[in-house]
Design a protein around this motif. Structure first.
Motif, PDB file in Angstrom:
ATOM      1  N   GLU A 325       0.761  -1.012   0.471  1.00 16.59           N
ATOM      2  CA  GLU A 325       0.278   0.335  -0.119  1.00 16.59           C
ATOM      3  C   GLU A 325       1.128   1.241  -0.104  1.00 16.59           C
ATOM      4  O   GLU A 325       0.908   2.140  -0.652  1.00 16.59           O
ATOM      5  CB  GLU A 325      -0.681  -0.539   1.075  1.00 16.59           C
ATOM      6  N   THR A 326       2.670   1.283   0.862  1.00 16.71           N
ATOM      7  CA  THR A 326       2.528   2.438   1.161  1.00 16.71           C
ATOM      8  C   THR A 326       3.718   2.845  -0.803  1.00 16.71           C
ATOM      9  O   THR A 326       3.879   3.659  -0.691  1.00 16.71           O
ATOM     10  CB  THR A 326       3.346   2.351   2.267  1.00 16.71           C
ATOM     11  N   ARG A 367      -0.346  -4.711  -6.423  1.00 16.95           N
ATOM     12  CA  ARG A 367      -0.218  -3.428  -5.913  1.00 16.95           C
ATOM     13  C   ARG A 367      -2.041  -3.065  -6.704  1.00 16.95           C
ATOM     14  O   ARG A 367      -2.524  -3.392  -7.601  1.00 16.95           O
ATOM     15  CB  ARG A 367       0.639  -2.064  -6.023  1.00 16.95           C
ATOM     16  N   ASN A 368      -2.895  -2.323  -5.326  1.00 15.70           N
ATOM     17  CA  ASN A 368      -4.081  -1.750  -7.062  1.00 15.70           C
ATOM     18  C   ASN A 368      -3.866  -0.806  -7.486  1.00 15.70           C
ATOM     19  O   ASN A 368      -2.888   0.064  -7.398  1.00 15.70           O
ATOM     20  CB  ASN A 368      -4.826  -1.249  -5.377  1.00 15.70           C
TER      21      ASN A 368
END
Length: 681
Positions: A325-326, A367-368
């Protein structure tokens, strides 16, 4: 007893040695010291540490066996060797766990102290293999190393338990004598390591010397072996592990960019050593933060990048998933961030101390949203330095997180490294924005944080606190140029495509192909740590007359600009990987080339002999070779010294593993055979 046997010194061109024992027997330390001795002598070398994930598995059990393998030679080598010529086994479990890897005719130096009925039974031996004839195919040197160690250090008044702990140094002394290794570095190391414990220091040194002297005076050995230094390019060299090289490369990259380095990391096998090493380098403007978890580690690193430093985070596969996420936030913020993934066997916790290449798809797509990242991969322990500098160049120049792929094999393995001249490394310009870079509709100077360099598409980067350059930051979609929050569909499409174009436009050198005469029909393409096994396997195939081309990818996103043309120029492309075919999948999807995948997921590096057979068979099939007398795959696999660049040394008098006594293998190709300390080989 006075020695009456004349000691013969026999020349070898290469040797593979494996030390094996309990996790508490100090096999990694023993291997490290023998490696240091060998490096100081000037041999080319490659190592393979192998140890259990448990902190301390039960003594004398198969799961508790730890080993260290070293391949050293008088010529350029690429791998730690498929199989040991010499196995030093410190107990029955070490013997049983490793015997399957040892070719017939090899040398077994065995500590007999623990060969009791109870110890043998707990690992599945009904009878003592030293007495049953099971080991008749090997040259066995049974020695009570533990007993001899205890006797050699009795003057220091240690308990038997403490005295026996020095048996690894006794074994190291013996093997150092056998292969004529310089010993001064080991004695100096012991003096420093145990400086605060004089009895332990003196006992270890005494045991080391006693082992060395035993080789000189005992009847068991009538031959010593010499492997001459390798010829290398002029320069200053040192032995280096992949993790240490990676740490040095990150510091070098930051120095060439004129930026402080901030590492945010959480300890995890096999990446922790990068944190340990960087923590020692504060004098180079390095700050290390051992965070409370993986997410905090990458958050600290990304925050440091926002503040104008080179943010770095290190982990392995499980930690990379937590950081995703980061990392995606770093993509949105378009800030430099170097993310080092030292891969290990998975999924989940998997096998923490074993190697694998199975994170490629995770770092590419894990990752999204549309969150493209550059991905680079080291090909050898020493190359970890260069790949870290390259990752820094890309991250700083293009304002993007970059994934660096290494793995447990590279991280813990070592090889000689030519120390570079710092001034020869590329200069990296962070090109900070220090003044307004645009004007508004009123003609007033303003700062546009997402105004881009027309060549690199990198956005402007202003260090917080720079007067007049205030700007908004965050994970929500940015308006083009201004960086304001935007939900406009057309703007989102523009920004997604721009971030992708920035990654696609990264300058990557063209792929080089090793195709000696340009007539090969088969290309072997690898990435990461398969470089060594692939190179050694291709040498074997060429040695028996096969035509093969080899290329290796260090840039995995974007791919080299000429990769598609290269793939289409060969009849067959073989892609060996330590996963289930992840690079093969990417190549098929992007270039519509039906590559041949060779996948092994065993927690160990690919074997050169096994891979040579696969390559040879594919060459034979592709070229339509139909000759009963010629079998490229089997012939290549049988080449004992497939990594040698010259004809190997053959010795007479010993028949093993399909070889005749004149040194010719059964397929007609010269073979070196295996060590026999009594003179036959």
């Amino acid at each position: 007893m006075n020695r009456t046997v004349t000691i013969e010194v026999r020349q070898l061109d290469r040797v593979v040695i494996r030390f094996a024992g309990d996790s508490g027997d100090g096999m990694q330390l023993t291997g490290d010291r023998f490696t240091a001795e060998t490096a100081s002598f000037g041999n080319d070398l490659s190592t393979l540490p192998n140890f259990p994930a448990e902190i301390r598995a039960p003594a004398g059990t198969l799961p508790g066996v730890s080993s260290f393998q070293l391949h050293f030679a008088d010529h350029d080598i690429l791998t730690p060797g498929d199989a040991p010529d010499v196995l030093i086994a410190m107990n029955p479990a070490a013997l049983k766990a490793n015997l399957r890897d040892v070719p017939r005719g090899s040398t077994l130096i065995i500590d007999t102290a623990d060969f009791t009925a109870r110890n043998l039974k707990r690992i599945g031996y009904d009878e003592n293999p030293l007495e049953t004839g099971e080991l008749d195919a090997y040259h066995v040197v049974p020695l009570n190393l533990t007993g001899m160690t205890v006797e050699s250090v009795k003057e220091f008044g240690l308990t038997r338990k403490d005295a026996s702990r020095a048996k690894n140094m006794y074994a190291l002394g013996l093997v150092s004598w056998l292969f004529q290794r310089p010993v001064e570095s080991t004695i100096s190391f012991l003096e420093t390591k145990f400086a605060g414990k004089p009895d332990i220091r003196d006992a270890n040194i005494a045991a080391f010397r006693a082992g060395y002297n035993f080789g000189e005076t005992a009847e068991e050995f009538s031959v010593r072996y010499e492997v001459k230094p390798a010829r290398m390019a002029t320069g200053q060299y040192r032995n280096i592990s992949g993790n240490l090289a990676l740490a040095y490369g990150l510091v070098a990259g930051a120095q060439r960019a004129g930026m402080p380095l901030v590492l945010g990391a959480y300890p995890i096998t096999p990446a922790s050593d990068v944190l340990h090493e960087l923590s020692k380098l504060k004098r180079f403007d390095v700050t290390t933060i051992q965070a409370e978890d993986e997410i905090a580690g990458v958050g600290a690193a990304l925050g440091a990048s926002f503040g104008g430093a080179l943010g770095v985070t290190t982990s392995s596969g499980p930690g990379i998933s937590l950081k995703s996420e980061t990392i995606g936030l770093g993509v949105m913020l378009e800030l430099p961030l170097v993310v080092c993934d030292i891969q290990r066997a998975g999924p989940s916790t998997g096998m923490p101390t074993k190697t694998e290449q199975a994170d490629l798809l995770q770092v590419m797509f894990g990752r999204n949203g549309e969150a493209p990242l550059p991905v680079v991969a080291a090909q050898s322990p020493a190359d970890c330095f260069a790949i870290a500098v390259e990752a820094t160049r890309i991250a700083v120049t293009y304002r993007t997180p970059v994934i660096v792929l290494s793995d447990g094999y590279l991280a813990n393995g070592s090889e000689p490294w030519q120390i570079p001249v710092i001034e020869d490394l590329p200069t990296i310009d962070p090109n900070f924005t220090t003044a307004p870079n645009a004007t508004n509709d009123k003609g007033e100077p303003v700062y546009l944080p997402y105004l881009r360099d027309p060549e690199t598409l990198a956005r402007a980067w202003a260090v917080p606190g720079t007067a007049g350059l205030d700007h908004r930051i965050g994970g929500l979609e940015k308006e083009d140029k201004t960086g304001n929050i935007s939900y406009d569909p057309a703007n989102h499409d523009l920004m997604v495509r721009t971030r992708q174009a920035k990654v696609d436009g990264i300058t990557v050198p063209p792929l080089e192909v090793d195709d000696p005469d340009g007539t090969a029909k088969v290309l072997v393409l690898g990435w990461g740590s398969t470089y060594g096994p692939i190179g050694a396997a291709c040498r074997r195939v060429r040695k028996v007359g096969g035509k093969i081309a080899q290329a290796h990818l260090r840039h995995l996103n974007p791919f080299p600009p000429n990769l598609g043309d290269i793939l289409r120029s060969y009849d067959k492309v073989l892609v060996p990987e330590m996963n289930l075919g992840q690079l093969a999948m990417l190549l098929r999807a992007k270039y519509l080339v039906d590559v041949v995948s060779y996948a092994q997921v065993r927690g160990m590096p690919l074997g050169a002999a096994e891979l040579a057979e696969v390559i040879g068979n594919l060459v034979e099939e592709t070229e339509g070779i139909d000759d009963d007398a010629r079998h490229l795959g089997a012939d290549a696999a049988a080449v004992t010294h497939g990594e040698a660049l010259h004809d190997p040394i053959a010795h007479n008098g010993h028949t093993s593993n399909g070889q005749s006594s004149n040194g010719q293998s059964s397929n007609g190709h010269t073979s070196t055979g295996h060590l026999n300390p009594e003179g036959a080989r």
